[in-house]
Design an enzyme around this catalytic site. Structure first.
Site, PDB file in Angstrom:
ATOM      1  N   CYS A  98      23.035  -2.585  -4.976  1.00 45.75           N
ATOM      2  CA  CYS A  98      23.369  -2.599  -3.158  1.00 45.75           C
ATOM      3  C   CYS A  98      23.936  -3.301  -3.078  1.00 45.75           C
ATOM      4  O   CYS A  98      24.510  -4.116  -3.216  1.00 45.75           O
ATOM      5  CB  CYS A  98      21.236  -3.296  -2.834  1.00 45.75           C
ATOM      6  SG  CYS A  98      21.162  -3.798  -3.215  1.00 45.75           S
ATOM      7  N   HIS A 158      19.231 -10.000 -26.172  1.00 45.25           N
ATOM      8  CA  HIS A 158      18.033 -10.768 -25.824  1.00 45.25           C
ATOM      9  C   HIS A 158      17.011 -10.291 -25.221  1.00 45.25           C
ATOM     10  O   HIS A 158      16.201 -10.458 -25.419  1.00 45.25           O
ATOM     11  CB  HIS A 158      18.656 -12.378 -25.303  1.00 45.25           C
ATOM     12  CG  HIS A 158      19.158 -13.410 -26.089  1.00 45.25           C
ATOM     13  ND1 HIS A 158      19.465 -14.450 -25.691  1.00 45.25           N
ATOM     14  CD2 HIS A 158      19.666 -13.045 -26.697  1.00 45.25           C
ATOM     15  CE1 HIS A 158      20.181 -15.115 -26.813  1.00 45.25           C
ATOM     16  NE2 HIS A 158      20.796 -14.091 -27.190  1.00 45.25           N
TER      17      HIS A 158
END
Length: 148
Positions: free
Chosen positions: A65, A98
């Site tokens: 966006c 992670h």
């Protein structure tokens, strides 16, 4: 890899470029729209992308966006999604390594085409490290199971 992409009116041009580029690279790509500059609501397209991830239609997703913020919030409403909004390849890689992010969010008004491609390459090319990180990802999933 099966990748779904979705964008609002501010992000559709970057999304379209990424769709073509990823197809050329041999990925199976689902373009969930939008495909014009006519104003649309990013939550609708974030939901479409989240559904593609949750259903297994796509292994990874890319949301675009204007800022990347709104559509990332929309995608993250689905407990199956871990969407990370990034501006650089290191953040994209760390989101995978992670956090086991399965959706990448980009701000079309904030990032150039080359940097967007670098972020996508890092995102798609990085594996989840597991180990101590798995415990934390599991905690995120458990938190979401108790929410509305």
């Amino acid at each position: 890899m099966r990748i779904a992409l979705a964008a609002d009116h501010a992000g559709y041009e970057l999304k379209d470029e990424l769709v073509a580029w990823l197809r050329e690279a041999g990925h199976e790509v689902s373009d969930l729209g939008t495909n014009t500059g006519e104003s649309v609501d990013y939550p609708r397209f974030g939901e479409l992308l989240a559904n593609a991830i949750a259903s297994g239609q796509a292994e990874r997703g890319i949301a675009v966006c204007g800022s990347g913020i709104g559509i990332s919030i929309a995608v993250n409403r689905d407990p199956a999604c871990r969407c990370a909004r990034v501006d650089d390849p290191l953040s994209a890689a760390l989101a995978r390594e992670h956090n086991d992010a399965n959706v990448l969010a980009l701000g079309a008004r904030l990032i150039g085409r080359d940097m967007a491609r670098a972020c996508v390459m890092a995102f798609l090319g990085t594996d989840f490290a597991g180990g101590r990180h798995q415990r934390r990802v599991d905690q995120l999933s458990n938190l979401l199971q108790g929410s509305d």
